[in-house]
Design a protein around this motif. Structure first.
Motif, PDB file in Angstrom:
ATOM      1  N   LYS A   1      38.394  24.884  14.257  1.00  0.00           N
ATOM      2  CA  LYS A   1      38.170  26.388  13.817  1.00  0.00           C
ATOM      3  C   LYS A   1      39.599  27.003  13.539  1.00  0.00           C
ATOM      4  O   LYS A   1      39.508  27.853  12.819  1.00  0.00           O
ATOM      5  CB  LYS A   1      37.369  26.960  14.708  1.00  0.00           C
TER       6      LYS A   1
ATOM      7  N   ARG B   1      42.000  25.640  12.482  1.00  0.00           N
ATOM      8  CA  ARG B   1      42.851  25.317  11.481  1.00  0.00           C
ATOM      9  C   ARG B   1      42.090  25.862  10.111  1.00  0.00           C
ATOM     10  O   ARG B   1      42.781  25.840   9.117  1.00  0.00           O
ATOM     11  CB  ARG B   1      42.588  23.668  11.299  1.00  0.00           C
ATOM     12  N   GLN B   2      41.214  26.844  10.441  1.00  0.00           N
ATOM     13  CA  GLN B   2      40.557  27.644   9.294  1.00  0.00           C
ATOM     14  C   GLN B   2      41.816  28.364   8.541  1.00  0.00           C
ATOM     15  O   GLN B   2      42.394  29.155   9.383  1.00  0.00           O
ATOM     16  CB  GLN B   2      39.413  28.510   9.665  1.00  0.00           C
ATOM     17  N   SER B   3      41.650  28.656   7.396  1.00  0.00           N
ATOM     18  CA  SER B   3      42.810  29.404   6.741  1.00  0.00           C
ATOM     19  C   SER B   3      42.275  30.986   6.631  1.00  0.00           C
ATOM     20  O   SER B   3      41.289  31.055   6.380  1.00  0.00           O
ATOM     21  CB  SER B   3      42.951  28.990   5.184  1.00  0.00           C
TER      22      SER B   3
ATOM     23  N   SER C   1      46.961  29.489   9.039  1.00  0.00           N
ATOM     24  CA  SER C   1      45.811  28.892   9.822  1.00  0.00           C
ATOM     25  C   SER C   1      45.302  29.895  10.860  1.00  0.00           C
ATOM     26  O   SER C   1      46.258  31.055  11.223  1.00  0.00           O
ATOM     27  CB  SER C   1      45.961  27.514  10.888  1.00  0.00           C
ATOM     28  N   LYS C   2      44.014  30.010  11.217  1.00  0.00           N
ATOM     29  CA  LYS C   2      43.601  31.259  12.233  1.00  0.00           C
ATOM     30  C   LYS C   2      44.265  31.313  13.551  1.00  0.00           C
ATOM     31  O   LYS C   2      44.680  32.307  14.247  1.00  0.00           O
ATOM     32  CB  LYS C   2      42.001  30.912  12.538  1.00  0.00           C
TER      33      LYS C   2
END
Length: 205
Positions: A24, A26-28, A93-94
């Motif tokens: 999560k 690594r979400q953009s 990334s988040k």
């Protein structure tokens, strides 16, 4: 026989939970910062020179919270942000954004300034790339000079021995290899032209 998540040992389930959280993170996401033009160009250029996606390089600069805190501590005040700036939206990334926001609040430093100083950590790498580019330009000039000598040598050899003589063919082979390598070097230099443009940008900023 496959096991369901509920049937897995507690430690295995815990490890899977951590992995999910990591994914999560690594979400953009997109975030907009106000930065000097030369700083924006520095990030873009170094990503290209290093063969990285700009997002990957940005994340590498922001994801280590301990390093980011050291960067923040090194900034004397918000007045360090100087020069004309413009808004620029980045994909990151988040996790990077969360760390950036957290360090910014904790150290009481503007987020834009923290991003700028972090990107400026690339300057030593840029300096090394500029030095390599200058040396490649010198090598290019030497190789062009050598090509002229080989062309003359090939012509003289063919005149003296004939084009079908083994010695003439050897000289032509050497000349052809040099020509191919020269073309490859010119492609590398073309890629490095952005370095020269960045130098001019810094001079006029």
């Amino acid at each position: 026989m496959e096991k369901s998540l509920n049937e897995l040992p507690a430690d295995a389930a815990g490890n899977m939970s951590i992995s999910v959280q990591g994914l999560k993170g690594r979400q953009s996401v997109r975030a907009t910062f106000r930065l000097p033009e030369k700083t924006i160009q520095l990030l873009a250029l170094m990503a290209r020179q290093l063969g990285l996606q700009q997002k990957s390089l940005f994340d590498q600069l922001m994801e280590d919270s301990s390093v980011l805190q050291q960067v923040a501590a090194s900034v004397p005040s918000a007045s360090a942000l100087s020069g004309r700036t413009r808004q620029k939206t980045f994909v990151l990334s988040k996790r990077s954004l969360e760390i950036l926001d957290r360090v910014s609040r904790r150290q009481n430093i503007p987020r834009d300034l923290l991003v700028e100083i972090s990107i400026l950590r690339l300057l030593p790498v840029m300096s090394a790339e500029q030095d390599k580019h200058r040396k490649r330009l010198l090598l290019h000039n030497k190789m062009k000079s050598l090509r002229k000598q080989l062309v003359k040598l090939a012509a003289d050899t063919e005149q003296q021995l004939g084009s079908e003589d083994q010695a003439s063919m050897l000289v032509r082979d050497v000349s052809d290899v040099l020509e191919e390598n020269l073309c490859e070097l010119e492609a590398i230099l073309e890629k490095g032209q952005a370095i020269e443009q960045y130098e001019k940008l810094r001079e006029h900023s």
